[in-house]
Design a protein around this motif. Structure first.
Motif, PDB file in Angstrom:
ATOM      1  N   ASP A 168       0.830  -1.203   0.000  1.00  0.00           N
ATOM      2  CA  ASP A 168       0.000   0.000   0.000  1.00  0.00           C
ATOM      3  C   ASP A 168       0.862   1.249   0.000  1.00  0.00           C
ATOM      4  N   SER A 169       0.230   2.343  -0.434  1.00  0.00           N
ATOM      5  CA  SER A 169       0.923   3.636  -0.389  1.00  0.00           C
ATOM      6  C   SER A 169       1.457   3.898   1.023  1.00  0.00           C
ATOM      7  N   PHE A 170       2.625   4.495   1.071  1.00  0.00           N
ATOM      8  CA  PHE A 170       3.300   4.932   2.298  1.00  0.00           C
ATOM      9  C   PHE A 170       3.940   3.816   3.112  1.00  0.00           C
ATOM     10  N   SER A 171       3.599   2.507   2.810  1.00  0.00           N
ATOM     11  CA  SER A 171       4.140   1.468   3.674  1.00  0.00           C
ATOM     12  C   SER A 171       5.644   1.348   3.488  1.00  0.00           C
ATOM     13  N   ASP A 172       6.146   1.595   2.254  1.00  0.00           N
ATOM     14  CA  ASP A 172       7.611   1.603   2.107  1.00  0.00           C
ATOM     15  C   ASP A 172       8.078   2.975   1.600  1.00  0.00           C
ATOM     16  N   GLY A 173       7.343   4.003   1.944  1.00  0.00           N
ATOM     17  CA  GLY A 173       7.774   5.360   1.597  1.00  0.00           C
ATOM     18  C   GLY A 173       7.466   5.766   0.168  1.00  0.00           C
ATOM     19  N   LEU A 174       6.627   4.981  -0.524  1.00  0.00           N
ATOM     20  CA  LEU A 174       6.234   5.335  -1.895  1.00  0.00           C
ATOM     21  C   LEU A 174       4.717   5.242  -2.015  1.00  0.00           C
ATOM     22  N   LEU A 175       4.155   5.898  -3.025  1.00  0.00           N
ATOM     23  CA  LEU A 175       2.754   5.657  -3.352  1.00  0.00           C
ATOM     24  C   LEU A 175       2.656   4.298  -4.052  1.00  0.00           C
ATOM     25  N   ASP A 176       1.498   3.707  -3.983  1.00  0.00           N
ATOM     26  CA  ASP A 176       1.261   2.400  -4.624  1.00  0.00           C
ATOM     27  C   ASP A 176       1.301   2.551  -6.156  1.00  0.00           C
ATOM     28  N   HIS A 177       1.599   1.452  -6.850  1.00  0.00           N
ATOM     29  CA  HIS A 177       1.556   1.453  -8.326  1.00  0.00           C
ATOM     30  C   HIS A 177       0.104   1.388  -8.792  1.00  0.00           C
ATOM     31  N   PRO A 178      -0.190   1.698 -10.069  1.00  0.00           N
ATOM     32  CA  PRO A 178      -1.577   1.583 -10.547  1.00  0.00           C
ATOM     33  C   PRO A 178      -2.030   0.124 -10.638  1.00  0.00           C
ATOM     34  N   HIS A 179      -3.327  -0.073 -10.514  1.00  0.00           N
ATOM     35  CA  HIS A 179      -3.903  -1.420 -10.563  1.00  0.00           C
ATOM     36  C   HIS A 179      -4.881  -1.539 -11.730  1.00  0.00           C
ATOM     37  N   TYR A 180      -4.978  -2.723 -12.297  1.00  0.00           N
ATOM     38  CA  TYR A 180      -5.919  -2.991 -13.402  1.00  0.00           C
ATOM     39  C   TYR A 180      -6.578  -4.340 -13.180  1.00  0.00           C
ATOM     40  N   THR A 181      -7.812  -4.475 -13.662  1.00  0.00           N
ATOM     41  CA  THR A 181      -8.465  -5.786 -13.668  1.00  0.00           C
ATOM     42  C   THR A 181      -9.253  -5.933 -14.969  1.00  0.00           C
ATOM     43  N   ARG A 182     -10.019  -7.017 -15.102  1.00  0.00           N
ATOM     44  CA  ARG A 182     -10.790  -7.211 -16.331  1.00  0.00           C
ATOM     45  C   ARG A 182     -11.842  -6.122 -16.548  1.00  0.00           C
ATOM     46  N   PRO A 183     -12.212  -5.736 -17.743  1.00  0.00           N
ATOM     47  CA  PRO A 183     -11.767  -6.305 -19.009  1.00  0.00           C
ATOM     48  C   PRO A 183     -10.421  -5.707 -19.463  1.00  0.00           C
ATOM     49  N   GLU A 184      -9.806  -6.386 -20.410  1.00  0.00           N
ATOM     50  CA  GLU A 184      -8.512  -5.931 -20.918  1.00  0.00           C
ATOM     51  C   GLU A 184      -8.586  -4.581 -21.594  1.00  0.00           C
ATOM     52  N   LYS A 185      -9.770  -4.302 -22.213  1.00  0.00           N
ATOM     53  CA  LYS A 185      -9.918  -3.013 -22.896  1.00  0.00           C
ATOM     54  C   LYS A 185     -11.229  -2.383 -22.470  1.00  0.00           C
ATOM     55  N   ILE A 186     -11.177  -1.114 -22.093  1.00  0.00           N
ATOM     56  CA  ILE A 186     -12.424  -0.415 -21.786  1.00  0.00           C
ATOM     57  C   ILE A 186     -12.375   0.952 -22.465  1.00  0.00           C
ATOM     58  N   GLU A 187     -13.439   1.247 -23.204  1.00  0.00           N
ATOM     59  CA  GLU A 187     -13.443   2.399 -24.122  1.00  0.00           C
ATOM     60  C   GLU A 187     -12.175   2.289 -24.962  1.00  0.00           C
ATOM     61  N   ASP A 188     -11.294   3.322 -25.008  1.00  0.00           N
ATOM     62  CA  ASP A 188     -10.105   3.070 -25.839  1.00  0.00           C
ATOM     63  C   ASP A 188      -8.857   2.818 -24.980  1.00  0.00           C
ATOM     64  N   LEU A 189      -9.070   2.419 -23.745  1.00  0.00           N
ATOM     65  CA  LEU A 189      -7.916   2.209 -22.849  1.00  0.00           C
ATOM     66  C   LEU A 189      -7.649   0.721 -22.610  1.00  0.00           C
ATOM     67  N   GLU A 190      -6.353   0.353 -22.823  1.00  0.00           N
ATOM     68  CA  GLU A 190      -5.981  -1.046 -22.649  1.00  0.00           C
ATOM     69  C   GLU A 190      -5.111  -1.223 -21.417  1.00  0.00           C
TER      70      GLU A 190
END
Ligand SMILES: C[S@@+](CC[C@H](N)C(=O)[O-])C[C@H]1O[C@@H](n2cnc3c(N)ncnc32)[C@H](O)[C@@H]1O
Length: 250
Positions: A168-190
């Protein structure tokens, strides 16, 4: 862990352990929440908990007598413990404060209302003052609920492996990375290709790079407090180059 909350609105505070991760932790006995109403420590027929401020001025102040009795009863019940008053004048709450709190056996959280509490309660019984941020709420209950939630999820075994707090954010002094789940493509974003690659080393490296880059862009103050390894510097450098390239393209 035992968490005691001194509040005029126990039902509001108790709702924090009704659902989700905190609710499950409470059911499993990892955390025990005890709400104490200072009204139960009043002696007059109207069960008065507030009074007009000495010196005049608007609003009411929470009386010291019923608050001191509430706190002392909890100190007696819990043994060695710490009393934290939630107040806009306190130290802004940070993840490391919640982490340290999650390592003790008990805490008493004191919620003010009205114009606040009689200063002598702070002088006599408060160990620390914590704030949710530079704004004023009408009571300390939401701040106390934030502390209960934030601390409980850090207790050993509160989170399953799948939602571990370690990344999680702040646990090792950084913000968390972005997360993705299904579907692989939504609108024009993959979903970024690397996350579909199955190559765990590449995924780990990509996530670290995103965490570093996001922290640099969004919270340079947080990044400044962290000693970056050579590898991290290279990743951050890569991140910045990628951003510049995508800016040129667009
Ligand atoms: C209306 S506020 C009183 C504010 C007080 N007169 C002042 O200006 O510092 C009533 C209660 O809400 C709680 N509270 C308000 N803002 C808060 C914040 N940012 N963080 C934590 N508690 C807060 C405190 O317990 C406070 O006693």
């Amino acid at each position: 862990m035992q968490i005691s909350v001194i509040t005029l609105f126990p039902e509001l505070v108790k709702s924090v352990i009704a659902e989700g991760v905190v609710g499950r932790a409470a059911k499993r006995g990892l955390v025990e929440l005890n709400c104490v109403n200072p009204r139960d420590y009043t002696e007059d027929i109207h069960r008065t908990v507030d009074d007009r401020p000495y010196g005049g001025g608007p609003g009411m102040v929470m009386r010291p007598d019923c608050l001191l009795k509430s706190i002392r009863a909890e100190r007696k019940r819990l043994g060695e413990t710490k009393v934290v008053y939630l107040t806009p004048q306190g130290r802004p709450i940070k993840q490391d404060m919640l982490k340290s709190l999650s390592e003790v056996d008990s805490v008493v959280l004191l919620c003010g209302r009205y114009e606040g509490i009689d200063e002598r309660v702070i002088d006599l019984e408060v160990d620390e003052e914590w704030s949710l941020g530079d704004f004023v709420l009408s009571g300390g209950e939401l701040a106390a609920m934030v502390v209960v939630d934030g601390v409980t999820r850090l207790l050993p075994e509160a989170l399953g492996h799948d939602d571990s707090a370690l990344e999680d954010s702040f646990s090792d002094g950084l913000l968390d990375h972005p997360h993705y789940t299904r579907p692989e493509k939504i609108e024009d974003l993959e979903v970024p290709e690397v996350l579909l690659s199955g190559n765990h080393q590449h995924i780990k490296k990509w996530r670290r790079k995103q965490a570093l880059g996001r922290t640099y862009l969004r919270r340079p103050d947080v990044l400044q407090e962290k000693d970056l390894s050579k590898q991290d510097m290279v990743l951050l450098d890569d991140f910045m180059k990628e951003i510049k390239t995508s800016e040129v393209k667009s």
